[in-house]
Design a protein around this motif. Structure first.
Motif: not given
Length: 102
Positions: A1-3, A19-22, A80-84
């Protein structure tokens, strides 16, 4: 995951790409970005599914703010986005929301 964040020099806006990876999507057919920036409207920000099974979406956010958000997958699973930038407890249950700061 990335922002990814791109601040505009001529406007008080930041272009934020979520960006939510596969792997994070877990085989989902649909993904929506849901948060304070769209008043938690569940279907107003559909993410584009890429060939590799990941999802991506870019939105403009006013700078100087922090926004809570989550991903809604297949209309029944929240991620959630774990790179938030940070996390905070949701006022609507025993879960945490992702936070992006711009």
């Amino acid at each position: 995951m990335s922002i990814d964040k791109k601040y505009l020099k001529t406007k008080n806006i930041c272009k934020v790409t979520f960006h939510l990876p596969a792997g994070g999507a877990g085989g989902a057919a649909t993904a929506f970005l849901v948060g304070e920036f769209n008043e938690w409207a569940m279907h107003s920000l559909p993410m584009k599914k890429l060939k590799d099974g990941s999802f991506k979406l870019t939105i403009d956010l006013p700078i100087g703010n922090a926004y809570q958000f989550r991903y809604l997958l297949d209309d029944d699973r929240w991620e959630n986005d774990w790179s938030a930038d940070s996390y905070c407890y949701s006022e609507f249950g025993n879960c945490e929301n992702s936070v992006v700061e711009v």
